[in-house]
Scaffold this motif. Structure first.
Motif, PDB file in Angstrom:
ATOM      1  N   SER A  67     -11.271  -8.949 -10.636  1.00  0.00           N
ATOM      2  CA  SER A  67     -10.443  -8.124  -9.752  1.00  0.00           C
ATOM      3  C   SER A  67     -11.119  -8.021  -8.390  1.00  0.00           C
ATOM      4  O   SER A  67     -12.345  -7.903  -8.295  1.00  0.00           O
ATOM      5  N   GLU A  68     -10.310  -8.039  -7.337  1.00  0.00           N
ATOM      6  CA  GLU A  68     -10.863  -8.035  -5.983  1.00  0.00           C
ATOM      7  C   GLU A  68     -10.787  -6.670  -5.307  1.00  0.00           C
ATOM      8  O   GLU A  68     -11.653  -6.320  -4.502  1.00  0.00           O
ATOM      9  N   ARG A  69      -9.750  -5.910  -5.599  1.00  0.00           N
ATOM     10  CA  ARG A  69      -9.571  -4.599  -4.968  1.00  0.00           C
ATOM     11  C   ARG A  69      -9.318  -3.563  -6.059  1.00  0.00           C
ATOM     12  O   ARG A  69      -8.429  -3.736  -6.889  1.00  0.00           O
ATOM     13  N   SER A 103      -1.647  -3.440  -8.918  1.00  0.00           N
ATOM     14  CA  SER A 103      -0.934  -3.525 -10.189  1.00  0.00           C
ATOM     15  C   SER A 103      -1.185  -2.273 -11.017  1.00  0.00           C
ATOM     16  O   SER A 103      -1.888  -1.357 -10.603  1.00  0.00           O
ATOM     17  N   HIS A 106     -13.363  -2.645  -2.086  1.00  0.00           N
ATOM     18  CA  HIS A 106     -13.692  -3.989  -2.550  1.00  0.00           C
ATOM     19  C   HIS A 106     -14.460  -3.891  -3.869  1.00  0.00           C
ATOM     20  O   HIS A 106     -15.285  -2.991  -4.057  1.00  0.00           O
ATOM     21  N   SER A 107     -14.223  -4.836  -4.744  1.00  0.00           N
ATOM     22  CA  SER A 107     -15.023  -4.930  -5.962  1.00  0.00           C
ATOM     23  C   SER A 107     -16.340  -5.639  -5.659  1.00  0.00           C
ATOM     24  O   SER A 107     -16.474  -6.360  -4.654  1.00  0.00           O
ATOM     25  N   PRO A 126      -8.961  -2.937 -14.019  1.00  0.00           N
ATOM     26  CA  PRO A 126      -9.774  -3.983 -13.389  1.00  0.00           C
ATOM     27  C   PRO A 126     -10.462  -4.857 -14.431  1.00  0.00           C
ATOM     28  O   PRO A 126     -10.836  -4.390 -15.505  1.00  0.00           O
ATOM     29  N   TRP A 156       0.838  -1.201   0.000  1.00  0.00           N
ATOM     30  CA  TRP A 156       0.000   0.000   0.000  1.00  0.00           C
ATOM     31  C   TRP A 156       0.873   1.252   0.000  1.00  0.00           C
ATOM     32  O   TRP A 156       0.655   2.180  -0.781  1.00  0.00           O
ATOM     33  N   LYS A 194     -15.723  -9.320  -5.416  1.00  0.00           N
ATOM     34  CA  LYS A 194     -15.244  -9.818  -4.123  1.00  0.00           C
ATOM     35  C   LYS A 194     -16.391  -9.966  -3.133  1.00  0.00           C
ATOM     36  O   LYS A 194     -16.447 -10.939  -2.369  1.00  0.00           O
ATOM     37  N   ALA A 217      -6.129  -2.238 -10.489  1.00  0.00           N
ATOM     38  CA  ALA A 217      -6.632  -3.346  -9.683  1.00  0.00           C
ATOM     39  C   ALA A 217      -5.509  -4.074  -8.966  1.00  0.00           C
ATOM     40  O   ALA A 217      -4.433  -4.302  -9.536  1.00  0.00           O
ATOM     41  N   ASP A 218      -5.765  -4.409  -7.712  1.00  0.00           N
ATOM     42  CA  ASP A 218      -4.949  -5.364  -6.963  1.00  0.00           C
ATOM     43  C   ASP A 218      -3.464  -5.004  -6.944  1.00  0.00           C
ATOM     44  O   ASP A 218      -2.597  -5.855  -7.200  1.00  0.00           O
ATOM     45  N   ASP A 240      -8.937   2.873  -2.101  1.00  0.00           N
ATOM     46  CA  ASP A 240      -9.204   1.542  -2.636  1.00  0.00           C
ATOM     47  C   ASP A 240     -10.481   1.002  -2.021  1.00  0.00           C
ATOM     48  O   ASP A 240     -10.847   1.353  -0.894  1.00  0.00           O
TER      49      ASP A 240
END
Length: 251
Positions: free
Chosen positions: A237-239, A229, A143-144, A233, A22, A147, A226-227, A141
């Motif tokens: 993608s989760e975050r 990276s 949650h998607s 997304p 982070w 997720k 996303a995530d 950030d």
């Protein structure tokens, strides 16, 4: 109040959270998109893990959280490290009384998802805008929806360490995009285990909805990824990470 019962054990439970990732993500965006300043407002700072890491990178950090218990832990950790960070108990939905502006406002670790309505999120974006300096960045950030529905829904998480054990059940809430977490923690004392129970609710929205709220706050959207990276997304993608800037200053 969020995290009221287990602030003292929060860091032990979250010891595997990639706080370093982070911090590196935030630092890189400040270098790439920022106005060159170093004043940071860390909203929902919790026990100060990211605030401390940002301070160690040379930023002037103010941490803000609604939980007095979490801030107490943050104060203690910061003092033990010999660092100087200002912490403030405050609701992120409202502009603080601090007589300064910030070059970055960060909302990390899905803290924004604890707000239960679009109005609350919009108020937070507006308060962030009001506290940003010209060219300052809002980075957050969430949650998607994937997720919420595919990872959390119906899931049970458990852990059993020497001093702390936990059971964490998640299930969909009544509102669209919401998830409810039912948590029980068992903390070892001298000759017994003390139990803490917590009930947490989180809610997220579509990427397009966040984009609309960012624009409504007067911020310019710079990047969605996303995530941790550089990737856009996708449906799994989760975050989701958003970077926005106050009043243009296109590079």
């Amino acid at each position: 109040m969020i995290y009221k019962g287990f602030a003292e054990i929060y860091d032990e439970l979250m010891k595997d959270v990639p706080y370093g990732q982070w911090t590196d993500f935030l630092h890189e965006r400040m270098k790439r998109f920022g106005n060159g300043g170093s004043r940071i407002l860390d909203l929902g700072c919790g026990t100060g893990e990211i605030s401390i890491r940002l301070k160690q990178k040379g930023y002037a950090v103010t941490g803000m959280d609604i939980s007095e218990e979490m801030l107490s832990v943050a104060y203690q950790k910061t003092a033990e490290l010999g660092l100087s960070i200002q912490y403030l108990q405050h609701d992120m939905r409202e502009k603080s009384d601090l007589n300064q502006s910030f070059d970055g406002v960060f909302i990390c670790c899905d803290s924004l998802n604890y707000l239960q309505s679009k109005e609350d999120v919009q108020s937070t974006f507006k308060a962030s805008f009001d506290q940003l300096a010209e060219g300052g960045l809002l980075i957050f950030d969430v949650h998607s929806l994937y997720k919420i529905h595919e990872i959390f829904n119906g899931a049970t998480f458990a852990g059993n360490d020497e001093d702390v054990s936990f059971i964490w059940n998640s299930f969909l809430g009544d509102e669209p995009g919401s998830i409810e977490h039912d948590l029980s923690f068992f903390v070892k004392r001298d000759s017994f285990y003390e139990r803490f129970d917590e009930f947490h609710m989180q809610r997220t929205y579509s990427i397009d909805c966040y984009k609309d709220m960012i624009a409504a706050a007067g911020l310019e959207l710079l990047e969605i990824s996303a995530d941790f990276s550089e990737d856009q997304p996708d449906e799994e993608s989760e975050r989701i990470f958003f970077t926005a800037r106050k009043n243009g200053l296109l590079g």
